[in-house]
Scaffold this motif. Structure first.
Motif, short mmCIF file in Angstrom:
data_model
loop_
_atom_site.label_atom_id
_atom_site.label_comp_id
_atom_site.label_asym_id
_atom_site.label_seq_id
_atom_site.Cartn_x
_atom_site.Cartn_y
_atom_site.Cartn_z
N MET A 230 -20.73 -38.32 -29.81
CA MET A 230 -21.16 -38.05 -28.43
C MET A 230 -22.68 -38.14 -28.31
N ARG A 231 -23.37 -37.57 -29.30
CA ARG A 231 -24.83 -37.61 -29.28
C ARG A 231 -25.34 -39.05 -29.34
N LEU A 232 -24.70 -39.84 -30.21
CA LEU A 232 -25.10 -41.24 -30.38
C LEU A 232 -24.82 -42.03 -29.10
N ARG A 233 -23.62 -41.86 -28.55
CA ARG A 233 -23.25 -42.66 -27.37
C ARG A 233 -24.11 -42.31 -26.17
N PHE A 234 -24.41 -41.03 -26.03
CA PHE A 234 -25.30 -40.60 -24.95
C PHE A 234 -26.67 -41.25 -25.12
N GLY A 235 -27.18 -41.24 -26.36
CA GLY A 235 -28.50 -41.82 -26.64
C GLY A 235 -28.51 -43.32 -26.38
N LEU A 236 -27.45 -44.02 -26.78
CA LEU A 236 -27.39 -45.47 -26.60
C LEU A 236 -27.36 -45.83 -25.12
N LEU A 237 -26.57 -45.07 -24.35
CA LEU A 237 -26.49 -45.34 -22.91
C LEU A 237 -27.84 -45.10 -22.25
N LYS A 238 -28.51 -44.05 -22.73
CA LYS A 238 -29.80 -43.67 -22.15
C LYS A 238 -30.86 -44.76 -22.33
N ILE A 239 -30.79 -45.50 -23.44
CA ILE A 239 -31.79 -46.57 -23.62
C ILE A 239 -31.26 -47.90 -23.07
N GLY A 240 -30.18 -47.86 -22.31
CA GLY A 240 -29.74 -49.04 -21.58
C GLY A 240 -28.77 -49.93 -22.32
N LEU A 241 -28.22 -49.45 -23.44
CA LEU A 241 -27.23 -50.27 -24.15
C LEU A 241 -25.84 -49.99 -23.60
N GLN A 242 -24.94 -50.95 -23.86
CA GLN A 242 -23.60 -50.83 -23.30
C GLN A 242 -22.58 -50.66 -24.44
N LEU A 243 -21.72 -49.67 -24.30
CA LEU A 243 -20.73 -49.41 -25.35
C LEU A 243 -19.62 -50.46 -25.31
N PHE A 244 -19.06 -50.76 -26.48
CA PHE A 244 -18.06 -51.84 -26.56
C PHE A 244 -16.68 -51.40 -26.11
N VAL A 245 -16.31 -50.14 -26.37
CA VAL A 245 -14.98 -49.67 -25.92
C VAL A 245 -15.12 -48.35 -25.17
N PRO A 246 -14.22 -48.12 -24.18
CA PRO A 246 -14.27 -46.86 -23.43
C PRO A 246 -13.97 -45.67 -24.33
N ASP A 247 -14.53 -44.54 -23.98
CA ASP A 247 -14.40 -43.37 -24.83
C ASP A 247 -12.95 -42.91 -25.02
N ASP A 248 -12.06 -43.19 -24.07
CA ASP A 248 -10.66 -42.70 -24.20
C ASP A 248 -9.97 -43.22 -25.46
N PHE A 249 -10.32 -44.43 -25.90
CA PHE A 249 -9.69 -44.87 -27.15
C PHE A 249 -10.69 -45.33 -28.20
N ALA A 250 -11.91 -44.75 -28.15
CA ALA A 250 -12.92 -45.07 -29.16
C ALA A 250 -12.79 -44.10 -30.34
N ALA A 251 -12.93 -44.61 -31.54
CA ALA A 251 -12.84 -43.78 -32.75
C ALA A 251 -13.97 -42.75 -32.79
N PRO A 252 -13.70 -41.56 -33.32
CA PRO A 252 -14.75 -40.56 -33.42
C PRO A 252 -15.70 -40.77 -34.60
N VAL A 253 -15.38 -41.73 -35.47
CA VAL A 253 -16.13 -41.84 -36.73
C VAL A 253 -17.03 -43.08 -36.81
N VAL A 254 -16.93 -43.94 -35.82
CA VAL A 254 -17.76 -45.15 -35.78
C VAL A 254 -17.91 -45.56 -34.32
N THR A 255 -19.12 -46.06 -33.99
CA THR A 255 -19.41 -46.42 -32.60
C THR A 255 -19.79 -47.89 -32.52
N ALA A 256 -19.19 -48.61 -31.58
CA ALA A 256 -19.53 -50.02 -31.39
C ALA A 256 -20.31 -50.17 -30.09
N VAL A 257 -21.39 -50.95 -30.17
CA VAL A 257 -22.27 -51.11 -29.02
C VAL A 257 -22.73 -52.57 -28.95
N TYR A 258 -22.84 -53.10 -27.74
CA TYR A 258 -23.38 -54.45 -27.57
C TYR A 258 -24.88 -54.44 -27.88
#
Ligand SMILES: *Cc1c(COP(=O)(O)O)cnc(C)c1O
Length: 379
Positions: free
Chosen positions: A286-314
């Motif tokens: 959550m901390r990572l995804r919040f930070g990535l969104l804040k600097i303008g990056l876009q997450l690769f998969v929606p949080d409803d089915f994103a793994a809690p142990v690895v984060t994918a970002v464009y």
């Protein structure tokens, strides 16, 4: 831009890839102990105790073996031991590791019925129901739990409920999920399952724990000659564990040092409370995804089915992700991963599947990416 080596002077990089992971100091210490003999006196107790702990992590009352090999060896063993050439296997494919399962199945001459979704989408249980209705002779249904190449979590419990109504056995690749998120082999209706030491189980690479329930054994122990070798045949592992139980419950020289390290890690997981680990990884995500969104990056998969142990970002627009990954590695001594196969140069994957990854590690990755943006005049 700190280089943290956690008191280990030879540690240069922080591993924030989806495995192998950085080991805790306790696991590192256990790795440096003298090599133990793999038979006699106390060794069977250590091995069997490790398999007992693994049963609680798998959530099974079935059998657990620790294969000496990487995660793929366990998947190969689960598929190859149970089916013979020409039989049908339904495989869920929504990324690189689903594709690999298909490759393994085809290497045994199996007839693969693929259930395909785009990379980044989640598999649909209704497609499995449909395939099972149309292929009543399917012998196995197999898919990855976390498709690590895209970070999608597939709905194993829902698919398990469906498979249970048919004669096919249910096989799951839990390589990147076991120990990192809730997993209940028996109550999810999984018959055969495999994992690996170097991801959420927090050990060094080299071991593949495999679990088999009674429906799985019925299939593996059918009396016919399979077109299968000896080493990765689970029937071989069962034979020796029955026959040589008291002194050497496996067919080959066990990787004793790796087992000792894995046991230390699992003991720590259970002592910390496995649910606390799950919560820790989720909080890092959550901390990572919040930070990535804040600097303008876009997450690769929606949080409803994103793994809690690895984060994918464009990556940033018109920027090859390998350049961003190299920048973080060179300037921050942090290793993150790129995309596999179709997703090469399109996404980055940041692993947070180890208790060694702190909030400040997460913050460092985010600030590294932010700095990349300002240094390269990206708006
Ligand atoms: C890492 C991984 C594998 C491959 O494991 P190896 O240890 O590299 O053989 C297979 N499946 C999934 C889901 C993985 O994350």
């Amino acid at each position: 831009m700190s280089e943290s080596n956690d008191g280990n002077p030879s540690r240069r990089y922080r591993l924030m890839i989806p495995g192998p992971v950085d080991l805790t100091p306790e696991v590192l210490v256990s790795l440096s102990a003298p090599v133990q003999a793999d038979y006699g006196s106390n060794w069977p107790d250590i091995y069997l105790d490790t398999t007992r702990l693994l049963k609680t992590i798998f959530g099974t009352s079935g059998d657990v073996f620790i294969l000496v090999g990487s995660g793929s060896s366990g998947i190969d063993a689960c598929i190859g031991s149970a089916l013979k050439t020409g039989e049908k296997i339904i495989i869920g494919i929504n990324g690189f590791f689903g594709e690999r399962m298909k490759e393994i199945a085809e290497s045994y001459g199996l007839e693969v019925i693929p259930i395909i979704k785009e990379w980044g989408e989640v598999l649909d249980p209704r497609d499995f129901e449909f395939a099972l209705k149309n292929h009543q002779d399917a012998v196995m249904v197999a898919l990855p739990h976390i498709e690590t190449s895209t970070t999608v979590v597939n709905p194993i419990a829902e698919i398990g409920k469906i498979v249970r109504k048919y004669k096919a056995v249910f096989m799951v690749d839990a390589v990147s999920s076991l120990g990192g998120m809730p997993f209940y082999m028996d109550s999810w209706g999984i018959d055969i399952c495999s994992s690996a030491s170097q991801k959420c189980l927090g050990g060094p690479p080299g071991l593949s724990p495999v679990a088999i329930g009674s429906k799985g054994w019925d299939l593996i122990q059918r009396s016919f000659t399979k077109d299968h070798g000896w080493y990765l045949n689970l029937a071989t592992w069962k034979k020796y564990s029955d026959k040589w139980m008291v002194w050497h419950p496996f067919p080959i020289t066990m990787a004793t040092s790796l087992v000792v390290a894995l046991r230390t890690s699992i003991e720590q997981i259970l002592k910390d409370g496995i649910d606390n680990r799950f919560a820790l990884y989720r909080a890092r995500a959550m901390r990572l995804r919040f930070g990535l969104l804040k600097i303008g990056l876009q997450l690769f998969v929606p949080d409803d089915f994103a793994a809690p142990v690895v984060t994918a970002v464009y990556g940033y627009p018109d920027t090859a992700t390998s350049l961003m990954i190299k920048y973080i590695e060179d300037k921050y001594y942090i290793k993150i991963a790129g995309g596999l196969g179709l997703l090469k140069e399109k996404i980055m994957r940041i692993g947070h599947m180890s208790p060694m990854i702190s909030e400040s590690d997460i913050d460092d990755v985010v600030s590294a990416l932010e700095r990349y943006k300002s240094e390269h005049n990206i708006h």
